[in-house]
Design a protein around this motif. Sequence first.
Motif, PDB file in Angstrom:
ATOM      1  N   ASN A 115      14.416 -53.039  -1.935  1.00  0.00           N
ATOM      2  CA  ASN A 115      14.964 -51.779  -2.421  1.00  0.00           C
ATOM      3  C   ASN A 115      13.878 -50.715  -2.530  1.00  0.00           C
ATOM      4  O   ASN A 115      14.071 -49.563  -2.103  1.00  0.00           O
ATOM      5  CB  ASN A 115      15.643 -51.997  -3.773  1.00  0.00           C
ATOM      6  CG  ASN A 115      16.327 -50.755  -4.282  1.00  0.00           C
ATOM      7  OD1 ASN A 115      15.936 -50.167  -5.292  1.00  0.00           O
ATOM      8  ND2 ASN A 115      17.375 -50.321  -3.594  1.00  0.00           N
ATOM      9  N   ALA A 116      12.719 -51.084  -3.075  1.00  0.00           N
ATOM     10  CA  ALA A 116      11.622 -50.132  -3.240  1.00  0.00           C
ATOM     11  C   ALA A 116      11.123 -49.608  -1.901  1.00  0.00           C
ATOM     12  O   ALA A 116      10.788 -48.430  -1.769  1.00  0.00           O
ATOM     13  CB  ALA A 116      10.477 -50.787  -4.011  1.00  0.00           C
ATOM     14  N   CYS A 117      11.075 -50.464  -0.889  1.00  0.00           N
ATOM     15  CA  CYS A 117      10.525 -50.073   0.404  1.00  0.00           C
ATOM     16  C   CYS A 117      11.536 -49.351   1.293  1.00  0.00           C
ATOM     17  O   CYS A 117      11.147 -48.514   2.118  1.00  0.00           O
ATOM     18  CB  CYS A 117      10.012 -51.307   1.150  1.00  0.00           C
ATOM     19  SG  CYS A 117       8.619 -52.134   0.356  1.00  0.00           S
ATOM     20  N   LEU A 118      12.824 -49.651   1.113  1.00  0.00           N
ATOM     21  CA  LEU A 118      13.816 -49.156   2.058  1.00  0.00           C
ATOM     22  C   LEU A 118      14.771 -48.109   1.508  1.00  0.00           C
ATOM     23  O   LEU A 118      15.140 -47.175   2.218  1.00  0.00           O
ATOM     24  CB  LEU A 118      14.656 -50.327   2.598  1.00  0.00           C
ATOM     25  CG  LEU A 118      13.912 -51.441   3.325  1.00  0.00           C
ATOM     26  CD1 LEU A 118      14.885 -52.564   3.653  1.00  0.00           C
ATOM     27  CD2 LEU A 118      13.243 -50.917   4.581  1.00  0.00           C
ATOM     28  N   ALA A 119      15.201 -48.217   0.250  1.00  0.00           N
ATOM     29  CA  ALA A 119      16.427 -47.526  -0.131  1.00  0.00           C
ATOM     30  C   ALA A 119      16.372 -46.691  -1.401  1.00  0.00           C
ATOM     31  O   ALA A 119      17.407 -46.222  -1.855  1.00  0.00           O
ATOM     32  CB  ALA A 119      17.570 -48.556  -0.258  1.00  0.00           C
ATOM     33  N   VAL A 120      15.204 -46.488  -1.994  1.00  0.00           N
ATOM     34  CA  VAL A 120      15.144 -45.615  -3.172  1.00  0.00           C
ATOM     35  C   VAL A 120      15.308 -44.172  -2.706  1.00  0.00           C
ATOM     36  O   VAL A 120      14.700 -43.745  -1.729  1.00  0.00           O
ATOM     37  CB  VAL A 120      13.823 -45.799  -3.935  1.00  0.00           C
ATOM     38  CG1 VAL A 120      13.738 -44.818  -5.095  1.00  0.00           C
ATOM     39  CG2 VAL A 120      13.727 -47.223  -4.458  1.00  0.00           C
ATOM     40  N   SER A 121      16.137 -43.420  -3.422  1.00  0.00           N
ATOM     41  CA  SER A 121      16.558 -42.106  -2.942  1.00  0.00           C
ATOM     42  C   SER A 121      15.792 -40.948  -3.567  1.00  0.00           C
ATOM     43  O   SER A 121      16.279 -39.817  -3.584  1.00  0.00           O
ATOM     44  CB  SER A 121      18.057 -41.917  -3.207  1.00  0.00           C
ATOM     45  OG  SER A 121      18.339 -42.073  -4.590  1.00  0.00           O
TER      46      SER A 121
END
Length: 304
Positions: A115-121
């Motif tokens: 989540n931290a590497c790919l999808a935090v907005s």
Amino acid sequence: MARNTAEAWIPEEWETSQVIQAVLQISAVEALASPITMGSDTKHVPRTAGMGVDVVAKGGTYGEDVSLNDEVLLTARKFGKAVRLAEEDIDDSVADLINAKMLGWGKSYAKMIDNACLAVSAASNGTTIPFTSLYQLLNTTDSDLGYTGGANITTAASANAPTYDEFSTAVGAVETGDYFDPGNTYAIAHTSFRKFLRGVKDGESRPIFVEGTAGTPDTIFNVPVRWSLGARLNATASAAPSGRPIMAFVNPELMLLGRRSGPESVFIDGRDGLSALTDESILKMRARRGWAYGHPAGASILVG
């Protein structure tokens, strides 16, 4: 008061550890990314905007390349957790209890690192948002690299059913870029896309999604798919993100994962110092990681 030092941290063995195997099975980033060994908290990694090529006549002068050469900075951030264990429970079943807690941490870490590497907005703040995620990178204009924010992000019109055209547009955004490598492209997607994909077919009623068998991965448009529970948009890094799911088309060579240390653990005996007053021991787990994606033109995202 007696004190445990840094030497007490015990790294997990990559070849045999159940924790490491769980991390690699659940985390697409840990399994696919190019590992960068970090000997300190920060490390500069070279990045190039490419290099041209000319036809040079016999005895002619070589033209000089003027494409941008710069670097990305990896900064190690710490992912950790501590748990108190009652002495009675430890005495009853030390191996099972400790191993169960370590395995549980490993699974949560695997989802959170994805989540931290790919999808935090949102933009990185070094704490609740440890890195510039791939989604944030693709959402940001970089004039030095000639990239316009949002160009490689496709958002489905319906959150419940991305269409064939939307899947095709998303993968097409990376296929037309200079960094496309047909033999080294992966899709990293939230598991909810499996349900969406089973009903998506092309104009000749052929499914774009093919479920793999033993030894072969699932594919979409012949691109191998890695499933990730961390591939959901979220305002901050989380092991349980709750936003819209994403499917990212990436080149693992551009996924730069700095490994400073860990996963590793330390067990602090409850009979040591003031903690002896509670009859509780403490188990700590941590991993220190850095992250950057090499070039925004080398990836695309479908927001489901």
